[in-house]
Design a protein around this motif. Structure first.
Motif: not given
Length: 500
Positions: A380-384
């Motif tokens: 669920s972690l944002e890919k950035i």
């Protein structure tokens, strides 16, 4: 230069002139005196630079003569570079020459740890520690990548950081380990990698402690990887200062690198996110840029400045305009900061990502609990990237600093960059591998990788990229080498994913 003489007292007849006029002339004299001092400092700095460059060029020429006697037009195999100043690239000499450079022995007692910083505001920068170990400094090496930019030489399961691209017996991650280990020791050196690369990393870095290899379940870009390391290290040492350095970059000039990191650590102590700005040797369109802001005026870090802004990879015209101003540096993606300060920025700008990483860090040292939380939280972690997540917004709030650096650097982002790092005879292609497997006639420039063991012959073609592996052949031009990853995607879509 002697200080300006005091202004004489006014004659009696002029005693009633406004005092402001006398003060104005005094300010003018002081400004002129200050300008003379600055010009003298610049002249001295230029003299030192000319002497240093002359010495480097002489050593390079001697090394090239030796190299050409022992080798035809190829390197002996897949080497960790020992390159000189990036300024030499303009003369078509590689900043990552593979041969040894002669050392200049000097008599007398050991010199103090003073390192030249010719692009900064001071001629020298004092390294404040008796040894190279920086107390409280933790190294973080993100080791990720899909192996697309140097495909088919690199693959998804064997990306470029595992390759020895100069045939000297050390891969890029091993060279990164060698360079950074003196700053932090093995106990404070960590690697963040995916599960598919853990085995190879352990084999290549036998001194890496098991507890310092952080395995991320899947690629989430640099913010999640560096943030995970920061969260875990902050639990272990709340005072930790971390430095993030990519596993697959090439760096030359260890002393200049050391000085830049030492300054960055001092700035990080004052609650800044600190990056390293690389002096550009040419108007590259393949790198991001950093615009220098005001000086911080720190005695411990005399070259440090605020970051005015980050710039994305520019077109050729814009890159040339950046270089012309003299106030832009390449963004090498190196960051130094307090672990807790980075987490604070993350909480402010990306609170959900911050919350997820803290949940993982809370159970990291309990392997059983860690796997369960990772499986729940990590997807669920944002890919950035870290630049977009915290560096750019924090720079707008004047909380990001930059240390302008003078060491040679390259991210080896395509075959054209790789070709620049390899030596070659005049009007010949660079060869990464066995030169006896390459026969050319009227061929200039380019790079050939004879990885299959077959003979490669070239007639009348310039600036080609030829990568011949046992299962795949790539042919393109240096000018289009940055587009290789587009071809990789098309290859996968055509049903050849097993070759990626």
């Amino acid at each position: 230069m002697a200080p300006p003489e005091p202004l004489p007292s006014l004659p009696a007849g002029q005693a009633n002139l406004p005092v402001g006029v006398e003060g104005m002339f005094q300010q003018i004299l002081q400004a002129v005196h200050k300008s003379h001092l600055e010009i003298a400092d610049l002249r001295q700095e230029c003299t030192e630079l000319r002497l240093a460059n002359a010495s480097l060029e002489r050593q390079i020429r001697e090394g090239l003569q030796y190299n050409f006697h022992v080798s035809r037009n190829a390197t002996p195999g897949f080497m960790t570079p020992a390159p000189p100043s990036p300024q030499l690239r303009a003369a078509k000499l590689s900043p990552f020459l593979s041969h040894s450079l002669p050392t200049l022995a000097t008599a007398g007692p050991p010199e103090p740890f003073h390192r030249p910083s010719p692009l900064g505001d001071n001629a020298t920068t004092a390294f404040p520690f008796g040894t190279r170990d920086i107390p409280g400094f933790y190294v973080v090496i993100p080791a990720g990548g899909a192996g697309t930019r140097l495909w088919p030489l690199s693959r998804e399961g064997h990306p470029k950081f595992l390759l020895d691209l100069t045939l000297k017996g050390r891969s890029l991650i091993q060279a990164t380990w060698d360079r950074l280990l003196p700053l932090s020791t093995a106990a404070r050196t960590t690697v963040v990698a995916g599960p598919g690369h853990v085995k190879a990393i352990n084999e290549q870095l036998p001194d890496l402690l098991p507890d310092n290899l952080f395995c991320e379940p899947g690629p989430k870009d640099s913010m999640a990887a560096i943030g995970l390391a920061a969260a875990v290290l902050a639990k272990r040492d709340p005072e930790a200062i971390i430095g993030s350095f990519a596993a697959d970059h090439m760096i030359s000039g260890d002393d200049a690198f050391l000085s830049a990191i030492a300054e960055a650590v001092e700035v990080a102590k004052k609650d800044y996110l600190v990056t390293i700005g690389i002096a550009p040797s040419h108007p590259s369109t393949g790198f991001g840029y950093i615009r220098l802001g005001e000086k911080l005026g720190m005695k411990e870090a005399p070259n440090a400045r605020l970051v005015s802004s980050f710039k994305e990879k520019p077109d050729a015209r814009t890159a040339a305009s950046y270089i012309a101003t003299g106030i832009y540096r390449w963004n090498a993606g190196m960051f130094v900061t307090k672990a807790t300060f980075l987490l604070g920025l993350l909480k402010e700008y990306k609170p959900e990502l911050h919350h997820g990483l803290l949940r993982i860090a809370d159970v990291w040292d309990n392997e059983l609990a860690r796997q369960g939380v990772l499986a729940e939280v990590w997807p669920s972690l944002e890919k950035i990237p870290i630049d977009n997540a915290v560096a750019e917004p924090a720079a707008a709030d004047h909380r990001v600093a930059v240390v302008p650096a003078t060491f040679g650097w390259d991210d080896v982002g395509d075959f054209s960059s790789l070709a620049d790092l390899l030596p070659a005879e005049a009007n010949q292609p660079r060869i990464l591998g066995d030169g006896n497997l390459v026969v050319t006639e009227q061929v200039a420039g380019g790079i050939v990788v004879p990885g299959s063991g077959r003979l490669i012959t070239c007639l009348g073609v310039d600036d080609l990229v030829i990568v011949d592996m046992p299962d795949t052949l790539l042919v393109t031009t240096r000018a289009r080498s940055q587009e290789v990853k587009r071809l990789v995607k098309k290859t996968g879509d055509a049903g050849w994913k097993h070759l990626l």
